[in-house]
Design a protein around this motif. Sequence first.
Motif, PDB file in Angstrom:
ATOM      1  N   GLY A 363      -5.917 -20.257   7.473  1.00  0.00           N
ATOM      2  CA  GLY A 363      -6.068 -19.755   6.110  1.00  0.00           C
ATOM      3  C   GLY A 363      -5.035 -20.296   5.147  1.00  0.00           C
ATOM      4  N   ARG A 364      -3.866 -20.658   5.654  1.00  0.00           N
ATOM      5  CA  ARG A 364      -2.818 -21.199   4.769  1.00  0.00           C
ATOM      6  C   ARG A 364      -3.205 -22.559   4.190  1.00  0.00           C
ATOM      7  NH1 ARG A 364       2.983 -20.085   7.814  1.00  0.00           N
ATOM      8  NH2 ARG A 364       2.853 -17.789   7.883  1.00  0.00           N
ATOM      9  N   LYS A 365      -4.132 -23.243   4.855  1.00  0.00           N
ATOM     10  CA  LYS A 365      -4.528 -24.582   4.405  1.00  0.00           C
ATOM     11  C   LYS A 365      -5.812 -24.559   3.579  1.00  0.00           C
ATOM     12  CE  LYS A 365      -2.341 -26.822   8.384  1.00  0.00           C
ATOM     13  NZ  LYS A 365      -2.541 -27.712   9.558  1.00  0.00           N
ATOM     14  N   LEU A 366      -6.374 -23.359   3.396  1.00  0.00           N
ATOM     15  CA  LEU A 366      -7.591 -23.250   2.598  1.00  0.00           C
ATOM     16  C   LEU A 366      -7.247 -22.961   1.146  1.00  0.00           C
ATOM     17  CD1 LEU A 366      -9.733 -21.029   5.026  1.00  0.00           C
ATOM     18  CD2 LEU A 366      -9.804 -23.521   4.763  1.00  0.00           C
ATOM     19  N   ASN A 367      -8.129 -23.343   0.259  1.00  0.00           N
ATOM     20  CA  ASN A 367      -7.935 -23.072  -1.164  1.00  0.00           C
ATOM     21  C   ASN A 367      -9.295 -22.940  -1.845  1.00  0.00           C
ATOM     22  OD1 ASN A 367      -8.852 -25.782  -1.562  1.00  0.00           O
ATOM     23  ND2 ASN A 367      -6.750 -26.515  -1.244  1.00  0.00           N
ATOM     24  N   MET A 371     -13.436 -23.880  -0.838  1.00  0.00           N
ATOM     25  CA  MET A 371     -14.555 -22.944  -0.874  1.00  0.00           C
ATOM     26  C   MET A 371     -15.711 -23.505  -1.702  1.00  0.00           C
ATOM     27  SD  MET A 371     -13.166 -20.535   0.912  1.00  0.00           S
ATOM     28  CE  MET A 371     -11.603 -19.764   1.266  1.00  0.00           C
ATOM     29  N   LEU A 372     -15.375 -24.036  -2.870  1.00  0.00           N
ATOM     30  CA  LEU A 372     -16.409 -24.551  -3.761  1.00  0.00           C
ATOM     31  C   LEU A 372     -17.069 -25.789  -3.160  1.00  0.00           C
ATOM     32  CD1 LEU A 372     -14.476 -24.095  -7.127  1.00  0.00           C
ATOM     33  CD2 LEU A 372     -16.419 -22.727  -6.318  1.00  0.00           C
ATOM     34  N   ARG A 373     -16.260 -26.658  -2.570  1.00  0.00           N
ATOM     35  CA  ARG A 373     -16.780 -27.904  -2.000  1.00  0.00           C
ATOM     36  C   ARG A 373     -17.747 -27.629  -0.852  1.00  0.00           C
ATOM     37  NH1 ARG A 373     -12.280 -29.986  -1.507  1.00  0.00           N
ATOM     38  NH2 ARG A 373     -11.842 -29.837   0.729  1.00  0.00           N
ATOM     39  N   HIS A 374     -17.488 -26.594  -0.061  1.00  0.00           N
ATOM     40  CA  HIS A 374     -18.332 -26.288   1.102  1.00  0.00           C
ATOM     41  C   HIS A 374     -19.309 -25.139   0.820  1.00  0.00           C
ATOM     42  CE1 HIS A 374     -16.252 -28.986   3.959  1.00  0.00           C
ATOM     43  NE2 HIS A 374     -15.159 -28.688   3.262  1.00  0.00           N
ATOM     44  N   ASN A 375     -19.386 -24.769  -0.446  1.00  0.00           N
ATOM     45  CA  ASN A 375     -20.337 -23.728  -0.862  1.00  0.00           C
ATOM     46  C   ASN A 375     -20.147 -22.436  -0.058  1.00  0.00           C
ATOM     47  OD1 ASN A 375     -22.433 -22.649  -2.381  1.00  0.00           O
ATOM     48  ND2 ASN A 375     -24.021 -23.315  -0.944  1.00  0.00           N
ATOM     49  N   ILE A 376     -18.896 -22.050   0.124  1.00  0.00           N
ATOM     50  CA  ILE A 376     -18.579 -20.805   0.824  1.00  0.00           C
ATOM     51  C   ILE A 376     -18.450 -19.702  -0.213  1.00  0.00           C
ATOM     52  CG2 ILE A 376     -16.907 -19.629   2.294  1.00  0.00           C
ATOM     53  CD1 ILE A 376     -16.120 -22.379   3.398  1.00  0.00           C
ATOM     54  N   THR A 377     -19.231 -18.654  -0.063  1.00  0.00           N
ATOM     55  CA  THR A 377     -19.189 -17.550  -1.015  1.00  0.00           C
ATOM     56  C   THR A 377     -19.113 -16.227  -0.264  1.00  0.00           C
ATOM     57  OG1 THR A 377     -21.603 -17.490  -1.083  1.00  0.00           O
ATOM     58  CG2 THR A 377     -20.487 -18.781  -2.782  1.00  0.00           C
ATOM     59  N   PRO A 390     -11.099  -8.179  -1.964  1.00  0.00           N
ATOM     60  CA  PRO A 390     -12.004  -9.179  -1.392  1.00  0.00           C
ATOM     61  C   PRO A 390     -11.405  -9.785  -0.129  1.00  0.00           C
ATOM     62  CG  PRO A 390     -10.842 -10.111  -3.251  1.00  0.00           C
ATOM     63  CD  PRO A 390     -10.472  -8.645  -3.208  1.00  0.00           C
ATOM     64  N   LEU A 391     -12.078 -10.776   0.427  1.00  0.00           N
ATOM     65  CA  LEU A 391     -11.594 -11.444   1.632  1.00  0.00           C
ATOM     66  C   LEU A 391     -10.280 -12.174   1.378  1.00  0.00           C
ATOM     67  CD1 LEU A 391     -14.958 -13.002   2.860  1.00  0.00           C
ATOM     68  CD2 LEU A 391     -13.705 -11.170   3.994  1.00  0.00           C
ATOM     69  N   THR A 392      -9.471 -12.256   2.423  1.00  0.00           N
ATOM     70  CA  THR A 392      -8.263 -13.078   2.362  1.00  0.00           C
ATOM     71  C   THR A 392      -8.578 -14.457   2.943  1.00  0.00           C
ATOM     72  OG1 THR A 392      -7.497 -12.453   4.569  1.00  0.00           O
ATOM     73  CG2 THR A 392      -6.857 -11.015   2.734  1.00  0.00           C
ATOM     74  N   TYR A 393      -7.692 -15.416   2.661  1.00  0.00           N
ATOM     75  CA  TYR A 393      -7.884 -16.753   3.228  1.00  0.00           C
ATOM     76  C   TYR A 393      -7.810 -16.697   4.755  1.00  0.00           C
ATOM     77  CZ  TYR A 393      -7.748 -19.146  -1.279  1.00  0.00           C
ATOM     78  OH  TYR A 393      -8.050 -19.606  -2.537  1.00  0.00           O
ATOM     79  N   GLY A 394      -6.998 -15.774   5.278  1.00  0.00           N
ATOM     80  CA  GLY A 394      -6.931 -15.625   6.729  1.00  0.00           C
ATOM     81  C   GLY A 394      -8.250 -15.170   7.312  1.00  0.00           C
ATOM     82  N   GLU A 395      -8.919 -14.234   6.637  1.00  0.00           N
ATOM     83  CA  GLU A 395     -10.220 -13.763   7.110  1.00  0.00           C
ATOM     84  C   GLU A 395     -11.265 -14.866   7.015  1.00  0.00           C
ATOM     85  OE1 GLU A 395     -10.086  -8.981   6.138  1.00  0.00           O
ATOM     86  OE2 GLU A 395     -10.355 -10.400   4.485  1.00  0.00           O
ATOM     87  N   VAL A 396     -11.171 -15.677   5.960  1.00  0.00           N
ATOM     88  CA  VAL A 396     -12.094 -16.812   5.826  1.00  0.00           C
ATOM     89  C   VAL A 396     -11.874 -17.792   6.974  1.00  0.00           C
ATOM     90  CG1 VAL A 396     -12.760 -18.785   4.405  1.00  0.00           C
ATOM     91  CG2 VAL A 396     -12.287 -16.581   3.322  1.00  0.00           C
ATOM     92  N   SER A 563      -2.540 -12.384   4.898  1.00  0.00           N
ATOM     93  CA  SER A 563      -2.629 -13.614   4.103  1.00  0.00           C
ATOM     94  C   SER A 563      -3.075 -13.308   2.680  1.00  0.00           C
ATOM     95  CB  SER A 563      -3.597 -14.598   4.769  1.00  0.00           C
ATOM     96  OG  SER A 563      -4.906 -14.080   4.774  1.00  0.00           O
ATOM     97  N   GLU A 564      -3.090 -14.361   1.865  1.00  0.00           N
ATOM     98  CA  GLU A 564      -3.363 -14.224   0.435  1.00  0.00           C
ATOM     99  C   GLU A 564      -4.848 -13.954   0.182  1.00  0.00           C
ATOM    100  OE1 GLU A 564      -3.088 -17.048  -3.593  1.00  0.00           O
ATOM    101  OE2 GLU A 564      -2.305 -17.739  -1.653  1.00  0.00           O
ATOM    102  N   VAL A 565      -5.110 -13.083  -0.774  1.00  0.00           N
ATOM    103  CA  VAL A 565      -6.480 -12.799  -1.188  1.00  0.00           C
ATOM    104  C   VAL A 565      -7.045 -14.005  -1.929  1.00  0.00           C
ATOM    105  CG1 VAL A 565      -7.869 -11.410  -2.788  1.00  0.00           C
ATOM    106  CG2 VAL A 565      -6.196 -10.301  -1.285  1.00  0.00           C
ATOM    107  N   VAL A 566      -8.337 -14.289  -1.709  1.00  0.00           N
ATOM    108  CA  VAL A 566      -8.994 -15.386  -2.418  1.00  0.00           C
ATOM    109  C   VAL A 566      -9.178 -14.966  -3.875  1.00  0.00           C
ATOM    110  CG1 VAL A 566     -11.017 -16.886  -2.527  1.00  0.00           C
ATOM    111  CG2 VAL A 566     -10.187 -16.077  -0.299  1.00  0.00           C
ATOM    112  N   LYS A 567      -8.401 -15.560  -4.774  1.00  0.00           N
ATOM    113  CA  LYS A 567      -8.387 -15.152  -6.176  1.00  0.00           C
ATOM    114  C   LYS A 567      -9.744 -15.349  -6.830  1.00  0.00           C
ATOM    115  CE  LYS A 567      -4.003 -14.035  -6.398  1.00  0.00           C
ATOM    116  NZ  LYS A 567      -3.595 -12.627  -6.610  1.00  0.00           N
ATOM    117  N   LEU A 568     -10.435 -16.417  -6.449  1.00  0.00           N
ATOM    118  CA  LEU A 568     -11.755 -16.706  -7.015  1.00  0.00           C
ATOM    119  C   LEU A 568     -12.674 -15.497  -6.847  1.00  0.00           C
ATOM    120  CD1 LEU A 568     -13.839 -18.842  -8.122  1.00  0.00           C
ATOM    121  CD2 LEU A 568     -14.306 -19.384  -5.730  1.00  0.00           C
TER     122      LEU A 568
END
Length: 589
Positions: A363-367, A371-377, A390-396, A563-568
């Motif tokens: 999750g630390r390497k995700l941004n 998410m947008l590039r891989h159409n993850i919502t 919402p979900l955290t980057y760790g959960e993603v 981990s950090e919450v996905v701000k988007l």
Amino acid sequence: MSLRCRHCQLLGVLLAVLFHPSTANSSEVADPTVMIVMLIRNKEPFLPYTLTQLGELDYPKERLTLWLRSDHNEDATPRIVNRWLEEFSHLYHDVDAAVDTTSPRLRSDETGPTHHSDSRYAAVIEMKEEALLKARELKVDFVWFLDADVLLYDKAILRTLIKMEKPLVAPMLVSTERFSNFWAGMDDSFYYRRTERYSDIYEREEKGCFDVPMIHSCVLVDLREHLTKSLTFVKEKLQSPVGPSLDDVITFAISAQQTLLAMHVCNQEEYGQVPVPLEESDDLILDWVNLAEMKVKALTIVPHLPVTDALEPFLPPPLEKSTLGFDHIYIISLERRQARRKRATTLFNELGIDADIINAFDGRKLNESYMLRHNITMLSGYRDPILKRPLTYGEVGCFLSHHSIWTDIVRNDYRRAIVFEDDAHPPLDFERKLTEAVDELDRLHPDWDLLYLYRETHFLKDGEDTSEPVQGSERLMRPGYSYSGMAYALSWSGALKLVREKPLQKMVPVDELLPIMYGQHPNKHWNRQFSGSGSMKAFAIHPRILEPYVYRRAGAITDTDGSEVVKLWENELEEQSCSADPALQEACQ
């Protein structure tokens, strides 16, 4: 020279001593001297580990004296001890070791190697008393009676015990059957008495150092305390000769009582283990089982149990690995969590489980751009039921890791597979319990999709768990709402149902998706967004057959929660008003 000048000179010398670099720093005061006493007989399974831990103690070896005795062995004990002494004895202040390789396998009155006969007790008493007298003669500060089969977790254990500042102290050691190295009660005949206090101390309901009538197996004696001069292992030397005639630990405890010295057991930390004693009729081979159980248990506390290179040749060959009747076994592990990965690898090797380490999505390497590039919502209206976020980057990252495995199962046509996260801790009998449960499942419901090996329900209120027993089964349940993705088995059809749902475009935590897919999630709004909700045939092994690694049981923040919450997605939630959109009201509650 005048008297006044001599006084000035003396003052100068005193100041030089006080402020000299070698003496001004109090941390450089020499550590107390310690004599370690170890009696060793038929301890082949344990010695590569216990002698290694002895050599790795965080304590200056020049302050340690070793007093070792070994005789009447029928295994490789003499060769192991002698090999270790050849390699390391020169590092210690002094070593007094007598390894008898010519004594017969049994004493004359022994029926077997685990029989504690009168002559065996007498010999142990004689050796311990000799060691105690030698320690006094050498004027060492402490004598440490340490059994050769005790596994200790912390290299600093000796320093820890010394800092307890107790004349007689032992770290509390656990076992696989609630046996320990202390008694909380002693009857009028000086034998063991069961008490509730034992459970409180053993279960660590209370933590601290406790005055108890008996400690053994790992006992530190402070010989600087003048009252310890009356301690003895010999009944005839007691101030009042009472108790059994031939019992070293009971006599020693009585001598402490008569000298008004309290014995203390300390349980502030998880210090180590002591094996369950073998019965008179037991075969020595059971100690290999003892050790295996202890090693598996130890790996809930420490990442591995080291063995020095010199003793590795005495280890048994590793178990032949298998996938336990499954096509593949996966372990999800973050590459940066090397200690956790090493612990998992060591444990599964110990159990003979052939598992594939899968590098988790970090999750630390995700941004947001990923998410947008891989159409993850995120699923519309999702927010954490407790934290309302919402979900955290760790959960993603966790979800992506599991999803990649589901895809791999489908792609490789694996009929069935097991998915572990690296904090899963299978016990020694895991294979047997798993096989029994899966055989039952295949007989009763061969079209199963999901099998929980572990599930959490502690967050549910009484009456909320809707799990039901499976008719005709002794080990299976139909799970109600569960929250865990730590350990589960999937069939090919189960993996396909998960992948076909295209969950990357409506993401929730893995722990939430599984009960959605087998139709037991309480949030109806979430369920309605999954066309396959309720399609998976799910089962759970009951009672569960493994536990999580201790970091999770201790309530530590995990890599997903911390981990950090996905701000988007946080912004999306802020734009959605629960009151303005009735369809989201249920999700927001």
